[in-house]
Design an enzyme around this catalytic site. Sequence first.
Site, PDB file in Angstrom:
ATOM      1  N   ASN A  10       0.868  -1.187   0.000  1.00 11.42           N
ATOM      2  CA  ASN A  10       0.000   0.000   0.000  1.00 11.42           C
ATOM      3  C   ASN A  10       0.902   1.234   0.000  1.00 11.42           C
ATOM      4  O   ASN A  10       1.503   1.565   1.015  1.00 11.42           O
ATOM      5  CB  ASN A  10      -0.888  -0.037   1.246  1.00 11.42           C
ATOM      6  CG  ASN A  10      -1.709   1.227   1.411  1.00 11.42           C
ATOM      7  OD1 ASN A  10      -1.773   2.069   0.509  1.00 11.42           O
ATOM      8  ND2 ASN A  10      -2.335   1.371   2.569  1.00 11.42           N
ATOM      9  N   LYS A  12       0.056   4.234  -0.229  1.00 15.18           N
ATOM     10  CA  LYS A  12      -0.603   5.411   0.364  1.00 15.18           C
ATOM     11  C   LYS A  12      -0.401   6.619  -0.564  1.00 15.18           C
ATOM     12  O   LYS A  12      -0.465   6.464  -1.766  1.00 15.18           O
ATOM     13  CB  LYS A  12      -0.083   5.641   1.790  1.00 15.18           C
ATOM     14  CG  LYS A  12      -0.165   4.358   2.628  1.00 15.18           C
ATOM     15  CD  LYS A  12       0.036   4.587   4.088  1.00 15.18           C
ATOM     16  CE  LYS A  12      -0.114   3.250   4.813  1.00 15.18           C
ATOM     17  NZ  LYS A  12      -0.008   3.354   6.252  1.00 15.18           N
ATOM     18  N   HIS A  97      -9.479   1.152   5.401  1.00 17.64           N
ATOM     19  CA  HIS A  97      -8.169   1.335   6.031  1.00 17.64           C
ATOM     20  C   HIS A  97      -8.330   2.289   7.216  1.00 17.64           C
ATOM     21  O   HIS A  97      -9.140   3.214   7.153  1.00 17.64           O
ATOM     22  CB  HIS A  97      -7.168   1.892   5.012  1.00 17.64           C
ATOM     23  CG  HIS A  97      -5.770   1.892   5.528  1.00 17.64           C
ATOM     24  ND1 HIS A  97      -5.310   2.860   6.386  1.00 17.64           N
ATOM     25  CD2 HIS A  97      -4.750   1.020   5.340  1.00 17.64           C
ATOM     26  CE1 HIS A  97      -4.060   2.581   6.710  1.00 17.64           C
ATOM     27  NE2 HIS A  97      -3.688   1.469   6.092  1.00 17.64           N
ATOM     28  N   GLU A  99      -6.675   4.700   8.159  1.00 19.81           N
ATOM     29  CA  GLU A  99      -6.501   6.126   7.807  1.00 19.81           C
ATOM     30  C   GLU A  99      -7.784   6.670   7.189  1.00 19.81           C
ATOM     31  O   GLU A  99      -8.126   7.841   7.375  1.00 19.81           O
ATOM     32  CB  GLU A  99      -5.288   6.283   6.871  1.00 19.81           C
ATOM     33  CG  GLU A  99      -3.991   6.113   7.652  1.00 19.81           C
ATOM     34  CD  GLU A  99      -2.825   5.527   6.866  1.00 19.81           C
ATOM     35  OE1 GLU A  99      -2.860   5.541   5.620  1.00 19.81           O
ATOM     36  OE2 GLU A  99      -1.876   5.040   7.511  1.00 19.81           O
ATOM     37  N   GLU A 169      -5.288  -5.009  11.154  1.00 22.56           N
ATOM     38  CA  GLU A 169      -4.269  -3.980  11.308  1.00 22.56           C
ATOM     39  C   GLU A 169      -4.483  -3.226  12.624  1.00 22.56           C
ATOM     40  O   GLU A 169      -5.287  -2.282  12.664  1.00 22.56           O
ATOM     41  CB  GLU A 169      -4.334  -2.990  10.146  1.00 22.56           C
ATOM     42  CG  GLU A 169      -4.152  -3.626   8.787  1.00 22.56           C
ATOM     43  CD  GLU A 169      -3.554  -2.640   7.791  1.00 22.56           C
ATOM     44  OE1 GLU A 169      -2.462  -2.933   7.281  1.00 22.56           O
ATOM     45  OE2 GLU A 169      -4.159  -1.588   7.532  1.00 22.56           O
ATOM     46  N   GLY A 175       2.517   2.349  10.800  1.00 20.40           N
ATOM     47  CA  GLY A 175       3.427   3.471  10.587  1.00 20.40           C
ATOM     48  C   GLY A 175       4.165   3.907  11.843  1.00 20.40           C
ATOM     49  O   GLY A 175       4.808   4.956  11.858  1.00 20.40           O
ATOM     50  N   SER A 215       3.485  -2.028  10.454  1.00 21.26           N
ATOM     51  CA  SER A 215       4.950  -2.041  10.597  1.00 21.26           C
ATOM     52  C   SER A 215       5.591  -3.393  10.284  1.00 21.26           C
ATOM     53  O   SER A 215       6.501  -3.836  10.998  1.00 21.26           O
ATOM     54  CB  SER A 215       5.359  -1.552  11.993  1.00 21.26           C
ATOM     55  OG  SER A 215       4.946  -0.209  12.176  1.00 21.26           O
TER      56      SER A 215
END
Length: 257
Positions: A10, A12, A97, A99, A169, A175, A215
């Site tokens: 991904n 992003k 996701h 985010e 996740e 991240g 991560s």
Amino acid sequence: MLRKPIIGGNWKMNRGTPEKCKEMLESLIPLVEGINDVDLIIAPPFTVLIYAYKILKGTNIMLGAQNMYFEEKGAYTGEISPIFLKGIGVEYVILGHSERRDIFKETDALINKKLKTALNINLKPIVCIGEHLEERELGKTKDIIEFQINETFKDLTKEDILKTVIAYEPIWAIGTGKTATPEQAEEIHIFIRELLTEKFDKGTADSIRIQYGGSIKPNNAEDLFNKENIDGGLVGGASLQVDSLVQIITAADNSVK
Ligand code: PGA
């Protein structure tokens, strides 16, 4: 139960110009061309999807999108139709996701609508679920996961869920450089299969691929992928460097040998 691992890169909001995209993909392709036991997906920004499609055509890397709208067409300024994505060779779409959930306030109900549309037009969904750090610290991880599964997968049939990939996740690991331990991740993957067994049946739950994300790096990939219920990963930061992505893909490939 043999499930084919799946590694998704991904990108992003990175590598969104043709030059950067080309540089990445052209160095990646020859390094993974012998990998047949792992499904490989790259999800670049919308701006280079069609460009990436032309580069990836005929290779063993499939194209993914990072988001879509649930309507197929109409007056939705700035949104992207899943039909357009299909039309330029996109096979997978990442939905929900964290985010999207946290920054863009996407709800489980919205993700459920997107999921149904994606399934309807045969785009393969990768649906992300996961808890925040405070929720984990309060011992609520399983409640959150159960709620997200119930709401996001509402009204799905067995056939639908079998076409869906789940990405667990934990948000505190995305991240941040903090990874869930393989044991922490495996515990939740097992729990997800238990929930899917209740909702559908054991055979169905055992067939669904559940990726881990948060991560993943070359130094932790092998231990994660060697867990029985972890079927590859969704990789953010480490997918932006070809060498680290290849090492992660190799770890997934080795986990099935
Ligand atoms: P990360 O991102 O690998 O950079 O933690 C994972 C993801 O957001 O899917």
